[in-house]
Design a protein around this motif. Structure first.
Motif, PDB file in Angstrom:
ATOM      1  N   ARG B 139      55.978 -44.508 -26.854  1.00 57.20           N
ATOM      2  CA  ARG B 139      55.709 -43.198 -27.633  1.00 57.20           C
ATOM      3  C   ARG B 139      55.633 -41.977 -27.107  1.00 57.20           C
ATOM      4  O   ARG B 139      56.386 -41.030 -27.522  1.00 57.20           O
ATOM      5  N   GLU B 140      55.277 -41.874 -25.717  1.00 54.51           N
ATOM      6  CA  GLU B 140      55.240 -40.493 -25.057  1.00 54.51           C
ATOM      7  C   GLU B 140      56.932 -40.236 -24.873  1.00 54.51           C
ATOM      8  O   GLU B 140      57.201 -38.967 -24.902  1.00 54.51           O
ATOM      9  N   ARG B 143      58.533 -38.699 -27.657  1.00 51.66           N
ATOM     10  CA  ARG B 143      58.173 -37.387 -28.236  1.00 51.66           C
ATOM     11  C   ARG B 143      59.187 -36.236 -27.808  1.00 51.66           C
ATOM     12  O   ARG B 143      59.662 -35.356 -28.734  1.00 51.66           O
ATOM     13  N   THR B 144      59.774 -36.607 -26.778  1.00 51.58           N
ATOM     14  CA  THR B 144      60.747 -35.673 -26.075  1.00 51.58           C
ATOM     15  C   THR B 144      62.079 -35.843 -25.864  1.00 51.58           C
ATOM     16  O   THR B 144      63.121 -35.345 -25.337  1.00 51.58           O
ATOM     17  N   ILE B 329      57.787 -38.680 -34.695  1.00 49.01           N
ATOM     18  CA  ILE B 329      57.216 -38.660 -33.300  1.00 49.01           C
ATOM     19  C   ILE B 329      57.914 -37.476 -32.661  1.00 49.01           C
ATOM     20  O   ILE B 329      57.635 -36.319 -31.962  1.00 49.01           O
ATOM     21  N   MET B 330      59.163 -37.464 -32.691  1.00 49.67           N
ATOM     22  CA  MET B 330      60.050 -36.484 -32.013  1.00 49.67           C
ATOM     23  C   MET B 330      60.046 -35.212 -32.457  1.00 49.67           C
ATOM     24  O   MET B 330      60.110 -34.214 -31.774  1.00 49.67           O
ATOM     25  N   GLY B 332      57.069 -33.940 -33.856  1.00 49.53           N
ATOM     26  CA  GLY B 332      55.702 -33.672 -33.946  1.00 49.53           C
ATOM     27  C   GLY B 332      55.072 -33.811 -35.458  1.00 49.53           C
ATOM     28  O   GLY B 332      53.872 -33.243 -35.627  1.00 49.53           O
ATOM     29  N   GLU B 335      52.913 -39.585 -37.579  1.00 46.94           N
ATOM     30  CA  GLU B 335      53.650 -40.697 -37.398  1.00 46.94           C
ATOM     31  C   GLU B 335      54.396 -41.343 -38.844  1.00 46.94           C
ATOM     32  O   GLU B 335      55.146 -42.036 -39.005  1.00 46.94           O
TER      33      GLU B 335
END
Lengths: 346, 346, 346, 346
Positions: B139-140, B143-144, B329-330, B332, B335
């Motif tokens: 998941r983390e 995000r980016t 997720i990407m 923001g 979800e």
């Protein structure tokens, strides 16, 4: 009607194994059908319930309380579990041979049977006399048997798949896995919500993971092949087929061996077990309506896990067809008499 | 159209993952659809091909050679393998984020990828930058991420089922078995005889036992969870469902542990993984049309074999739904934005 | 829970129309679910019976004998025929509006109802007060109705197909033919042999040719449109779908008219009736899971027979979806509130 | 191999009618299979493509360019339309009788044929010599025919249903309606998106309402029975069955007559047409895998509309079975030789 023909009775003719017996026996050249009983449908012509039999079966269902089956040469029980065990002793006394398509005589250990089937056995003394009707294992005993315990559908597919490996002693028998998938007709012709088209259609699920009645039957059979107890994990699944079982079997090889040759040589004389060429994937439809079991054996990436794929039609080789095969053996007929039905594909 | 909405492009909109993306995005409140391309159907209104989208999607398919996707915030590739890798570098350069629903960026080892997919990789340097889009694991990083390798359908069901066991180190990772069953939509919307109704209907078979492209993807993922290589036997099967995957997983326990608690605590915060009560058997239809994965864990007869049952809709959590989850997720978003679709049962 | 939300009760939540109501209401933004009753399953969490609702419906089934529905704004009856008529008067007295998804209030002539449904009507006086809930015909009456007779599944598909032709008076109303095909969920979630997967699967048959309960309901509706009695032959068929009705309608044209224009102009303002382009063949899956009716009109070889093809999802526009549509109208909500579900294709 | 056996050749053995011919001929006692050709699969053993035939058919496919069929007594064409017409003249010259399962010789009017089939006919002079192989109509001509045009699947079901009514002159022949539903195998074993499991499964649709190739064939046959032109509306539908056609026929009675008696007396001597008892609804599965046609006749509510329900297996009575029946007649065999296959139910 010839006096030479085998007189056949069927107890419980309204379920799927019953109608399947009728389909096969309708064109069997060496038998004549004497009686088909049904508690609920006595008096109704069989072909009124199953129009597929119009022109082939003229008998009505008869009342089991009144039907005299003592004139039969052989009686098939296509009944729920627990019925055959109440009537078998009497028939055997009268010289009638019995083939039970239910589970009453499949498990040799009475306590195990009573635990899994949740009832007291009515004639434990007869269990030892029953022959487990898997011809590929017990052909000689079947010839002279008076009472046949016809194998379950999952047990047939799974045992035929593991048989060559266990007899040859080339796998770790303590770690067997049988992942089996069955069509919905395996649930029988019973009014149950879980078997409705709108429940079982377009749906796939496992069931009975904690324990299924076929587990002790399979374990008993595999132990016989291995000559020692086996450790088996058996997971049955319901798949949106009408007919068919696909067993996917996993075991750990303990010897490096030519698996294809092992399977082919074991089954070369078996009319109803067909070992496919190396690399094959048997389809359930390739045996639809027939008494065939088709098997392929794989060793993915050359590792030490063997994967066996075994398919049968649950109503034929898994029930009625195997019962007829047993009858043929018992009465000295060619084993394939009446069973040369080409699978229906598509 | 709001200026704030995420501008979305879809390359390859005529397959099942394409139309499924459209189904989900059609009611997604935070996006606007900029373009859908198709080589073969340029000019045709999307809803002419898929009448289910009438009233929801007004765009025609556009010619991929002419479509300018550089104004998009994100582009989904719902194309055959080998297409995305040719266009991704250019899009990333223009600041467009990419989610590939095919396999181009799923395997970190280029040689392995080239062996299983039978072609040369067009941009091996990008592989390391790609994030494997399994939110429950990454998941983390998602995000980016600029480039997402959206997981395959089998890999999603299998990895989510083994994840708690491997992370906790409670099974023998050298002897994993994944017996997986897929609906026919997994074969895509391609004219192939083997996927015809009259071939795949009322039929069940295994395929690719010698080796399936999802094997290295799954092994890579499981090895990451176990922090060491794993030994996996993976057998996929085709079952007459339209949608749905059921993975039945087998492993040998090396520690005595409360399996139900292990699974529930691992997934307690996961919106799209649902651990069923002890003793359950998840059905594929319980996730039909939804992004849910449902899992049950069993230990038959209290032995040392653990059996995990994991079901997803192959087109949603196994493809388009997970892609939307990754997009959320990407960017923001919550979800579950646009993904609160109640499964269709019956 | 907002005080403004419409308080909804459901009587009989364990059948297919019940679970479908729950699927739709679970994400309806303007309602709150107060109670769901079930005689047989009181105390059981709804989501234990229907895992598809896990996370969406937290209520258990409540005992109908103890449930107080008087605080509800509206109560849906998703019960067998003959239940709603026993409880409706009491609820109406308490100011609760009622939507009956069964047939109790569909037929205005009591004698006709009693003949076809084989029971005495419990509250014949209420029949006249009931509004037949086909919004495309009775929208204005529905707004203020206290009691809605929600149309049957076949009647919805057939009436919407004949409606423009009869209103315009362009066909011979004495010679109408409705050949209708239904998925198996139309038989309900009842344990009946005829609806088993192994009976209804891979099988097609007509039923009720001598007379089906939906015949008087359809005839009544068509007569209203034509302003005179009609002659209708109605033949229902069971087809191996889970969901879906396809009605193929035949009539003799009495005027030469632009049929495409007639249908398009009649339905241009209807959110849930979609007239397809000329030459189209609507598929049942194009409305799967949605409240849409899709219609195409043909005039083969330019002759004087008009053929109308009309498809709905029998559980949505043919039952629960239309009930929600009626509720939306009754409570002044936008008619599509909670009903913007994109059909599930494939 | 007996010298007396009929030597059979099959051109085009890889489609569904081809494999179905093989299934039936494999156990036909009076024939021997000389050759099976396939352009695409020459050299491949037939049973490798169709494992259901393992043990029954040992031949490989042979190259049509090299196969010498002149030694055959009869050649079946199981090819696409337009192939048989190119090879038939040559075979007939050599004394080989021909049965074409495609449409090349079904339509007597060449212009009509060319219009509907979109190609120029290669041998219009042979059309007049061809006998339309519907034994219930043309048995005597079939006996001596050199060239049989085997009827289409829809035409068989529809013509047998209307036959007694038209011959007796008891219906208005200008207003016939045939609403027909076919299983997906009717589309052939061709890679087409519309016949994919994920397209045709759980889906129902009409097609070809503007005009289907079987329309002129049916009209020609019905006109022959009525001795005058007929007016027919024919609407085919695709239903998610593998095998089976259900034709629902509507006509207006012009005479009051005992319909049940009319049908029973017309078909009393026909082995393969079974008139069901009054009030019956034939199911497609009741003929699955067999050459039977089952028919029921209804007069709903005693009105003047007659409804006939007619079911066949499209691959058997609708194709390969009828072809074998024709062969049996041509060669003086009992008409049911090799065709006593009990339908597969369930």
């Amino acid at each position: 009607m010839s006096l030479d023909k085998i007189k056949v009775g069927i107890v419980g003719g309204t379920g799927y194994t019953g109608v399947e017996l009728l389909r096969l026996l309708a064109i069997h050249p060496a038998i004549e059908l004497s009686a088909i009983t049904s508690r609920g449908e006595a008096g109704l012509p069989v072909a009124d319930m199953f129009p597929s039999l119009r022109g082939y079966v003229d008998l009505p269902f008869s009342d089991p309380a009144q039907a005299d089956l003592s004139g039969c040469d052989v009686v098939f029980f296509a009944t729920p579990n627990g019925i055959a065990m109440q009537q078998t002793a009497d028939l055997l006394d009268k010289g009638v041979r019995v083939i039970d398509l239910a589970a009453d005589f499949r498990i040799q250990d009475v306590a195990t049977w009573e635990k899994w089937y949740g009832m007291k056995h009515a004639c434990p003394d007869l269990i030892a006399k029953a022959v487990y009707g898997l011809p590929e294992v017990n052909r000689e005993k079947i010839r002279t048997a008076q009472l046949i315990a016809n194998p379950g559908c999952y047990p047939t597919a799974v045992q035929l798949g593991f048989l060559p490996l266990l007899e040859a002693g080339v796998i770790d028998e303590t770690l067997l896995i049988a992942d089996a998938k069955s069509g919905v007709s395996g649930a029988g012709r019973k009014a149950e919500v879980s078997a409705l088209f709108a429940e079982a259609g377009d749906n796939f699920k496992a069931y009975g993971v904690a324990g299924h009645r076929h587990l002790p039957e399979i374990s008993q059979g595999l132990a016989g092949m291995a000559n020692k107890p086996v450790g088996l994990t058996f997971v049955p699944h319901l798949t949106p087929l009408i007919r068919g079982i696909h067993a996917t079997l996993y075991a750990k090889l303990t010897k490096d061996i030519d698996l294809q040759h092992l399977f082919e040589s074991r089954y070369i004389k078996e009319r109803f077990v067909d070992v496919l060429p190396k690399g094959s994937h048997p389809e359930t439809r390739s045996v639809r309506g027939s008494n065939q079991c088709r098997i392929a054996v794989h060793r993915p990436q050359g590792g030490d896990t063997v994967v066996v794929l075994s398919v049968i039609d649950n109503l034929v080789k898994g029930a009625a067809g195997q019962a007829v095969q047993n009858m043929n053996i018992m009465f000295g007929l060619a084993e394939n008499t009446g069973l040369e039905v080409v699978p229906l594909l598509p």
